[in-house]
Design a protein around this motif. Structure first.
Motif, short mmCIF file in Angstrom:
data_model
loop_
_atom_site.label_atom_id
_atom_site.label_comp_id
_atom_site.label_asym_id
_atom_site.label_seq_id
_atom_site.Cartn_x
_atom_site.Cartn_y
_atom_site.Cartn_z
N ASP A 1 24.98 21.29 57.60
CA ASP A 1 23.59 21.72 57.39
C ASP A 1 23.50 23.23 57.21
O ASP A 1 22.65 23.90 57.77
CB ASP A 1 22.69 21.24 58.53
N LEU B 1 22.94 30.49 49.96
CA LEU B 1 21.85 30.82 49.05
C LEU B 1 22.30 31.71 47.89
O LEU B 1 21.87 31.52 46.75
CB LEU B 1 20.72 31.51 49.83
N LEU C 1 31.07 23.44 48.98
CA LEU C 1 29.69 22.96 49.12
C LEU C 1 29.59 21.68 49.95
O LEU C 1 28.65 21.52 50.72
CB LEU C 1 29.05 22.76 47.75
N ALA D 1 23.73 32.93 53.76
CA ALA D 1 23.61 31.53 54.14
C ALA D 1 22.43 31.33 55.07
O ALA D 1 22.03 32.25 55.79
CB ALA D 1 24.88 31.06 54.83
N GLU D 2 21.91 30.12 55.07
CA GLU D 2 20.85 29.74 56.00
C GLU D 2 21.41 28.62 56.88
O GLU D 2 21.91 27.61 56.36
CB GLU D 2 19.65 29.23 55.21
N ALA D 3 21.37 28.83 58.19
CA ALA D 3 21.93 27.86 59.13
C ALA D 3 21.30 28.06 60.50
O ALA D 3 20.71 29.11 60.77
CB ALA D 3 23.44 28.03 59.23
N ARG E 1 23.20 26.11 54.22
CA ARG E 1 22.85 26.33 52.82
C ARG E 1 23.30 27.72 52.41
O ARG E 1 22.80 28.70 52.96
CB ARG E 1 21.35 26.19 52.61
N SER F 1 29.82 22.59 53.62
CA SER F 1 28.63 23.27 54.11
C SER F 1 27.46 22.31 54.27
O SER F 1 26.70 22.42 55.22
CB SER F 1 28.27 24.44 53.18
N ALA F 2 27.33 21.35 53.37
CA ALA F 2 26.25 20.36 53.48
C ALA F 2 26.42 19.51 54.74
O ALA F 2 25.45 19.18 55.41
CB ALA F 2 26.21 19.49 52.24
#
Length: 78
Positions: A30, A34, A23, A49-51, A32, A26-27
């Motif tokens: 940027d 999900l 995590l 994931a959202e990227a 996320r 990934s942060a």
């Protein structure tokens, strides 16, 4: 959505631990994550994931020992 190949029989608990460990990486990118799904019998993990790009998702998992098989760009339609 990225698809990982893992050892057959890798448990959900092991995947949860790996997810938590990743995590921070990934942060920093940027990205996320999900949701994720595990198929223990086939040794597959699917991560939604959202990227901004697939490259960001790949780099967020750069230190992950699980191999990436493919990353798919998907859009929610319903």
């Amino acid at each position: 959505m990225d698809v990982h190949s893992v050892d057959v029989g890798t448990t959900v608990d092991a995947v949860v631990a790996a997810h938590r460990a990743g995590l921070q990486a990934s942060a920093a990118r940027d990205v996320r994550f999900l949701r994720y799904w595990v198929d223990e019998e086939r040794g597959q993990v699917f991560c939604l994931a959202e990227a901004a790009s697939t490259a960001d998702v790949q780099q967020a998992h750069a230190e992950d020992p699980r191999r990436h098989r493919e990353i798919f760009r998907v859009q929610e339609v319903c």
